[in-house]
Design an enzyme around this catalytic site. Structure first.
Site, PDB file in Angstrom:
ATOM      1  N   TYR A   8       9.513   1.984  -7.589  1.00  0.00           N
ATOM      2  CA  TYR A   8      11.043   1.266  -7.222  1.00  0.00           C
ATOM      3  C   TYR A   8      12.351   1.483  -7.752  1.00  0.00           C
ATOM      4  O   TYR A   8      13.689   0.745  -7.356  1.00  0.00           O
ATOM      5  CB  TYR A   8      11.465  -0.387  -6.170  1.00  0.00           C
ATOM      6  CG  TYR A   8       9.967  -0.423  -5.096  1.00  0.00           C
ATOM      7  CD1 TYR A   8       9.029   0.530  -4.812  1.00  0.00           C
ATOM      8  CD2 TYR A   8      10.606  -1.766  -3.921  1.00  0.00           C
ATOM      9  CE1 TYR A   8       8.092   0.521  -3.950  1.00  0.00           C
ATOM     10  CE2 TYR A   8       9.718  -0.943  -3.223  1.00  0.00           C
ATOM     11  CZ  TYR A   8       8.659  -0.685  -2.908  1.00  0.00           C
ATOM     12  OH  TYR A   8       8.185  -0.856  -2.370  1.00  0.00           O
ATOM     13  N   LYS A  29      -3.595  -0.379 -10.150  1.00  0.00           N
ATOM     14  CA  LYS A  29      -4.680   0.459 -10.057  1.00  0.00           C
ATOM     15  C   LYS A  29      -4.846   0.683 -11.477  1.00  0.00           C
ATOM     16  O   LYS A  29      -5.312   2.349 -11.450  1.00  0.00           O
ATOM     17  CB  LYS A  29      -3.866   1.743  -9.730  1.00  0.00           C
ATOM     18  CG  LYS A  29      -4.979   2.602  -8.310  1.00  0.00           C
ATOM     19  CD  LYS A  29      -5.586   2.456  -7.742  1.00  0.00           C
ATOM     20  CE  LYS A  29      -6.652   3.414  -7.164  1.00  0.00           C
ATOM     21  NZ  LYS A  29      -8.336   2.727  -6.261  1.00  0.00           N
ATOM     22  N   ASP A  37      -6.527  -1.265  -4.099  1.00  0.00           N
ATOM     23  CA  ASP A  37      -7.157  -0.909  -2.700  1.00  0.00           C
ATOM     24  C   ASP A  37      -8.502  -1.925  -2.598  1.00  0.00           C
ATOM     25  O   ASP A  37      -8.186  -2.617  -1.104  1.00  0.00           O
ATOM     26  CB  ASP A  37      -8.050  -0.036  -2.851  1.00  0.00           C
ATOM     27  CG  ASP A  37      -9.334   0.333  -4.315  1.00  0.00           C
ATOM     28  OD1 ASP A  37      -9.058  -0.232  -4.815  1.00  0.00           O
ATOM     29  OD2 ASP A  37      -9.399   1.773  -4.058  1.00  0.00           O
ATOM     30  N   ASP A  76       4.310  -5.200  -2.669  1.00  0.00           N
ATOM     31  CA  ASP A  76       4.779  -4.220  -1.651  1.00  0.00           C
ATOM     32  C   ASP A  76       3.987  -4.650   0.270  1.00  0.00           C
ATOM     33  O   ASP A  76       4.077  -5.051   0.465  1.00  0.00           O
ATOM     34  CB  ASP A  76       6.335  -3.479  -1.407  1.00  0.00           C
ATOM     35  CG  ASP A  76       7.370  -2.867  -0.196  1.00  0.00           C
ATOM     36  OD1 ASP A  76       7.072  -4.002   0.455  1.00  0.00           O
ATOM     37  OD2 ASP A  76       8.008  -2.285  -0.689  1.00  0.00           O
TER      38      ASP A  76
END
Length: 461
Positions: free
Chosen positions: A150, A220, A321, A345
């Site tokens: 972002y 992640k 995930d 987000d």
């Protein structure tokens, strides 16, 4: 005349009884929900403090309304006002279509360095939900606001700039994993130690202030080892700072101490095999590091007392995930969540769906070091409903609740929360909740306009 909110050298806010609070009413449905929300805020403050306290509202401009007034999409005067008065609130803003103009929301966060996006997610009894036990959802997300993809560092395929970047990556850095280099756009994902640590400190401070049980680092890092993996490692390092060591414990440390309580004669090697199943297959240096970590952890018994570690806030991590799955299947395992921009987000919207949707999800963007904070409705502008006095104002109302809490006006904040729960419990709701309630077989639902919902909230304060 109102006074400015100030912050002292120790980071403590000074909020006068008549603070000036800049606001942007927003685009699309923004004017409808703002007119409803501001009446609720003023009524709650009046009833809670008998007129001793009062907010002096200062309108500033951004988005479509600002553009139509000839001020541009984001005037410097608006940035100056938020900078000067520290605390502000806004409705949803249109992001102009076309190249060269990035999201106005992102622009405000970047310009004021509002590095922590705070998104609490809780269930209000009676709100329709797609999950079986929405009451188990009570989480607070700390989303890093200024880094990650972002940050907006990217180049479009086919441009001279992207060719320079690809040439550097391929020819100078030896990168071989761009699958289709001729047609690829390129983006950069910066994650810094400083950016990570200041977000994690904010999450830890919140957990301490509100007596939360755990902080989960979502990442992640198994794939992006130096960016998201770095975020995880830097986040854990904050636990060992003097300010936090006496209050926080890692999940691995908790496992070690629990094993030691069960069997005080357990050896270091036996401990190692319990927390690392592949211990015997590891290199000797890695084995020694694990043994050293276990030995150091056992010393925490002296620091915390025999069972004192059980009273500490647990710091753990979870892959992004699996987190998106487990917030659905095991929501009680999560309390405060700290993560990067993109993960945050996804997570915040996925969690909002469990408790009634984005229309009832509040948000705040805060720099805890300077005191600057902008509270905002988290949904879009919904232009097809603009001016119809129809949509649910709860997102901006709950964002205002967060603002009041940040200001230390707890009584006013609590009165709004109690009123909201009571009003929804009476089945006095806007069209979105009314439709869902009827689909679930509810009867005697009162479908209210946006302004009427505000009236109901005020009467229930």
């Amino acid at each position: 005349m109102g006074e400015r909110v100030k912050i002292d050298l120790n980071g403590k806010l000074y909020v006068p009884n008549n603070p000036v609070i800049p606001f942007i009413e927003g685009d699309g449905t923004g004017p409808d929900i703002w007119r409803a929300a501001v009446r609720v805020f003023d009524a709650a403050v009046e009833k809670s403090y008998n007129g001793v306290k009062k907010i002096e509202w200062l309108e500033v401009f951004a988005g479509e309304k600002s553009f139509n007034l000839g001020l541009g999409w984001l005037p410097n005067e608006t940035i100056t006002a938020f900078n000067e008065y520290l605390i502000g609130i806004k409705g949803p803003l249109t992001t102009p279509i076309g190249g060269g103009i990035r999201s106005l929301n992102v622009a405000l966060r970047q310009t004021l360095d509002l590095y922590a996006c705070l998104r609490p997610v809780q269930y209000f009894k009676g709100v329709p939900s797609p999950v079986k036990k929405p009451q188990d959802v009570n989480m607070v997300i700390f989303r890093e606001n200024t880094e990650d993809i972002y940050a907006g560092i990217e180049w479009m395929s086919g441009t001279e700039e992207v060719e320079k970047v690809k040439n550097f990556l391929i020819n100078e850095m030896g990168v071989k994993k761009i699958r289709f280099p001729e047609s690829s756009s390129i983006g950069i994902k910066p994650i810094s130690k400083e950016g990570t640590e200041r977000l994690i400190r904010a999450a830890f401070d919140y957990a301490l202030q509100y007596n939360r049980k755990s902080v989960t680092i979502v990442h992640k890092g198994n794939i992006m080892k130096f960016t998201e993996g770095g975020f995880k490692d830097w986040a854990y390092s904050v636990v060992f700072e003097d300010t936090y060591r006496k209050h926080f414990i890692t999940q691995k440390e908790a496992w070690i101490l629990e094993n030691f309580e069960v069997n005080q004669n357990i050896t270091l090697e036996e401990q190692a095999k319990k927390i690392e199943p592949w211990f015997d297959q590891l290199e000797k240096s890695k084995q020694n590091n694990i043994l050293k970590e276990i030995k150091n952890t056992e010393k925490l018994i002296e620091l915390f007392g025999k069972n004192g570690w059980r009273e500490k806030i647990i710091v753990k991590d979870s892959i992004a995930d699996i987190t998106l799955q487990q917030v659905l299947t095991r929501p009680k395992d999560f309390d405060v969540i700290a993560t990067m921009n993109l993960n945050g987000d996804y997570l915040s919207d996925a969690l909002a769906a469990q408790v009634g949707g984005i229309g009832i999800a509040p948000g705040a963007n805060i720099n805890y070091l300077t005191g600057h904070a902008i509270f905002e409705a988290t949904h879009g502008t919904a232009p097809k409903y603009a001016g119809l006095d129809k949509v649910n104002p709860s997102s901006v109302i709950l964002s205002g609740v967060m603002m009041l809490q940040y200001m230390g006006w707890i009584e006013a904040a609590e009165s709004i929360l109690n009123s909201l729960e009571k009003t929804i419990g009476e089945k006095k709701v806007t069209y979105d909740f009314a439709r869902l309630m009827r689909e679930e077989g509810e009867v005697n639902v009162s479908e209210l306009k946006c302004s009427q919902f505000a009236d109901a909230l005020i009467s229930n304060l």
